[in-house]
Design an enzyme around this catalytic site. Structure first.
Site, short mmCIF file in Angstrom:
data_model
loop_
_atom_site.label_atom_id
_atom_site.label_comp_id
_atom_site.label_asym_id
_atom_site.label_seq_id
_atom_site.Cartn_x
_atom_site.Cartn_y
_atom_site.Cartn_z
N GLU A 59 3.94 -6.79 1.91
CA GLU A 59 3.54 -7.18 0.55
C GLU A 59 3.57 -5.97 -0.38
O GLU A 59 2.55 -5.62 -1.00
CB GLU A 59 2.12 -7.75 0.56
CG GLU A 59 1.91 -8.98 1.42
CD GLU A 59 0.43 -9.39 1.52
OE1 GLU A 59 -0.44 -8.70 0.95
OE2 GLU A 59 0.16 -10.40 2.18
N GLY A 98 3.90 -3.72 -3.63
CA GLY A 98 3.85 -3.91 -5.08
C GLY A 98 4.32 -2.63 -5.76
O GLY A 98 5.46 -2.49 -6.18
N ARG A 99 3.41 -1.65 -5.77
CA ARG A 99 3.66 -0.39 -6.47
C ARG A 99 4.98 0.27 -6.08
O ARG A 99 5.71 0.76 -6.92
CB ARG A 99 2.50 0.56 -6.15
CG ARG A 99 2.50 1.86 -6.95
CD ARG A 99 1.49 2.85 -6.37
NE ARG A 99 0.23 2.28 -6.04
CZ ARG A 99 -0.84 2.26 -6.85
NH1 ARG A 99 -0.77 2.84 -8.03
NH2 ARG A 99 -1.97 1.70 -6.46
N ARG A 146 -5.00 2.83 -16.13
CA ARG A 146 -5.13 3.62 -14.90
C ARG A 146 -5.76 5.01 -15.12
O ARG A 146 -6.64 5.41 -14.35
CB ARG A 146 -3.80 3.75 -14.17
CG ARG A 146 -3.17 2.42 -13.80
CD ARG A 146 -1.99 2.54 -12.84
NE ARG A 146 -2.44 2.89 -11.51
CZ ARG A 146 -2.35 4.08 -11.00
NH1 ARG A 146 -1.81 5.08 -11.68
NH2 ARG A 146 -2.82 4.31 -9.79
N CYS A 158 -11.91 3.32 -29.33
CA CYS A 158 -13.18 3.98 -29.63
C CYS A 158 -14.00 4.17 -28.35
O CYS A 158 -15.04 3.52 -28.15
CB CYS A 158 -13.95 3.16 -30.64
SG CYS A 158 -12.97 2.91 -32.12
N GLU A 159 -13.50 4.98 -27.45
CA GLU A 159 -14.17 5.30 -26.18
C GLU A 159 -13.81 6.74 -25.85
O GLU A 159 -12.62 7.11 -25.92
CB GLU A 159 -13.60 4.45 -25.03
CG GLU A 159 -13.85 2.99 -25.11
CD GLU A 159 -15.07 2.54 -24.33
OE1 GLU A 159 -15.68 3.36 -23.61
OE2 GLU A 159 -15.40 1.36 -24.46
N GLY A 180 0.75 -1.25 0.00
CA GLY A 180 0.00 0.00 0.00
C GLY A 180 0.78 1.29 0.00
O GLY A 180 0.20 2.37 -0.20
N1 LLP Z 1 -1.43 -7.13 -0.87
C1 LLP Z 1 -2.72 -7.24 -1.23
C2 LLP Z 1 -3.57 -8.20 -0.53
C3 LLP Z 1 -3.24 -6.42 -2.25
O1 LLP Z 1 -4.52 -6.52 -2.59
C4 LLP Z 1 -2.38 -5.50 -2.90
C5 LLP Z 1 -2.88 -4.65 -3.97
C6 LLP Z 1 -1.03 -5.44 -2.50
C7 LLP Z 1 -0.58 -6.26 -1.47
C8 LLP Z 1 -0.04 -4.50 -3.14
O2 LLP Z 1 -0.39 -3.19 -2.91
P1 LLP Z 1 0.58 -1.99 -3.38
O3 LLP Z 1 1.83 -2.05 -2.55
O4 LLP Z 1 0.88 -2.19 -4.81
O5 LLP Z 1 -0.20 -0.78 -3.13
N2 LLP Z 1 -4.88 -1.37 -9.81
C9 LLP Z 1 -4.75 -0.36 -8.78
C10 LLP Z 1 -4.11 -0.91 -7.54
C11 LLP Z 1 -4.84 -2.11 -6.98
C12 LLP Z 1 -4.15 -2.69 -5.77
C13 LLP Z 1 -4.69 -4.05 -5.49
N3 LLP Z 1 -4.10 -4.69 -4.37
C14 LLP Z 1 -3.97 0.82 -9.34
O6 LLP Z 1 -3.61 0.79 -10.53
O7 LLP Z 1 -3.74 1.81 -8.65
#
Ligand code: LLP
Length: 416
Positions: free
Chosen positions: A273, A275-276, A312, A342-343, A238
């Site tokens: 966890e 990601g981003r 996004r 086409c949107e 997050g």
């Molecule tokens: N753990 C769980 C259970 C999650 O659902 C997620 C992201 C993460 C970890 C990783 O979160 P991060 O560190 O990346 O914030 N598509 C959206 C983001 C969706 C996030 C879904 N879950 C966007 O493009 O902003």
């Protein structure tokens, strides 16, 4: 890892002009050095708490080469599907560093993950607990689980990416979680090992993380008093990143210091966890200007990347900086940059000031490493674009461009 040399934008030692010429457009580009640095920054931030495991959230960018880079740096993985499980098996991940999240795990996914020997499932419902118990009994083993609790915390981010509120589908409400733990601890084929929460994504304010962890801490002590010993606290992902030039996200060190302070009291294993915050700023999408068009209200730049390649902006009104790959200081105009789909919503960015635009020139969409390629689609029957990793002076294709034949290969024409 951006550099400007003679007005040309470079990723590491390779110019976007060169990359567009060799790999075509649109094309995702990642900097290996940026990926490695982000990971090392996390490791460094959490070195004061040695019981930490970083489990990269595969959904943010699941390219096998990127997973392999994180694996070689010692990362574990947070997965949510059989497809993601197969990816991390393919790159040789250590099962003991894998956690499995997600609200709708199927029987076959559960069985495969148990057989692989993952560290734990993050269980999101009572029904899922029963399913895991049943499947692990069939397999003659005990499955390790953590319960994903919904701490009812507002992460103050986009509503589509807030997951820890009472109204969201994720986890088990924290007030019901004691019952879930009691049930789970009575099951013969379940071993309760953890507590998990993930409150949302692109979070800038550290307070919700602290509030959420404080609730998990409270639950940890209650469970201990009941004789349920928790070995892992998983705080999800997050942490937000910079998209706009004036964004100031928290540093990994600030984040870590708040978390470590609480974890030192709890003193069990910590799982993250992210990601981003590992991949977002390491990636770019190059796109080419196809046409310029003027209406009486707007200048449009029509480019060859659309909402099917990077969703996004259309889905969340998310901002991605867009710049020229060769800068210039004259003839400034303001454009809406739109894709070929086409949107009406196929807009990559509104009101972007750019100088001296020429047809055929390349633009760079920044911060596209997370939730970019993985959320792309074949809408308008457009093949998925290639992905390229840059390391120093070299660029490697890490995903080939999809072909139209591949797009059509699973379709069946019926006799009429
Ligand atoms: N753990 C769980 C259970 C999650 O659902 C997620 C992201 C993460 C970890 C990783 O979160 P991060 O560190 O990346 O914030 N598509 C959206 C983001 C969706 C996030 C879904 N879950 C966007 O493009 O902003």
């Amino acid at each position: 890892m951006l550099n400007v040399i003679d007005n040309k934008l470079f990723v590491e030692d390779v110019s976007f002009e060169y990359l567009a010429g060799v790999h075509g457009t649109p094309c995702y580009i990642y900097s290996k050095a940026a990926l490695v640095n982000e990971f090392l920054d996390y490791q460094d931030a959490f070195k004061g708490y040695s019981k930490t495991t970083i489990c990269y959230s595969v959904k943010a960018n699941s390219n096998l080469s990127i997973l392999k880079i994180f694996n070689s740096l010692g990362s574990g993985f947070d997965i949510v599907s059989e497809g993601e499980l197969d990816r991390i098996i393919k790159i040789g991940a250590d099962p003991k560093k894998v956690v499995f999240s997600g609200v709708a795990k199927s029987d076959s996914e559960i069985a495969k993950a148990i057989e692989f020997g993952i560290c734990f499932f993050n269980v999101e419902s009572f029904d899922e607990l029963l399913a895991i118990n049943r499947i692990s009994e069939d397999l003659g083993t005990k499955a390790r689980v953590s319960i994903r609790v919904n701490p009812d915390i507002d992460p103050k981010t986009h509503p589509y990416i807030s997951t820890g509120l009472k109204t969201s589908k994720f986890g088990i409400a924290i007030e019901d979680s004691l019952d879930a733990y009691i049930e789970a601890s009575k099951m013969n084929n379940i071993q309760v090992v953890g507590i998990d929460a993930h409150i949302g994504s692109q979070i800038f304010d550290l307070q919700p993380f602290e509030d959420s962890l404080a609730r998990l801490e409270n639950l940890f002590y209650k469970l201990r008093d009941m004789g349920i010993n928790i070995q892992f606290i998983d705080i999800g992902g997050g942490l937000g990143i910079k998209y706009k030039d004036d964004d100031i996200p928290p540093t990994k060190a600030d984040f870590a210091s708040k978390i470590i302070k609480i974890m030192k009291n709890i003193n069990c294993n910590l799982v993250l966890e992210p990601g981003r915050s590992l991949v977002g700023n390491a990636g770019y999408l190059i796109t080419k200007v196809v046409y310029e068009k003027k209406s009486n209200k707007k200048n449009f730049l029509i480019v060859d990347a659309g909402m099917n390649d990077i969703l996004r902006p259309s889905l969340y009104s998310a901002y991605h900086k867009i710049s020229k790959s060769i800068s210039s200081s004259k003839n400034k105009k303001v454009y809406d940059i739109v894709g070929p789909i086409c949107e009406t919503g196929d807009v990559l960015s509104y009101d972007v000031a750019l100088n001296d635009i020429k047809l055929g020139e390349n633009l760079v969409i920044h911060s596209a490493g997370a939730y970019g390629s993985v959320m792309s689609s074949n809408y308008n029957s457009r093949p998925k674009v290639p992905e390229v990793l840059v390391s120093g002076k070299t660029s490697y294709t890490i995903k080939k461009k999809e072909t139209i034949d591949q797009l059509l290969q699973n379709e069946v024409i019926i006799d009429d």
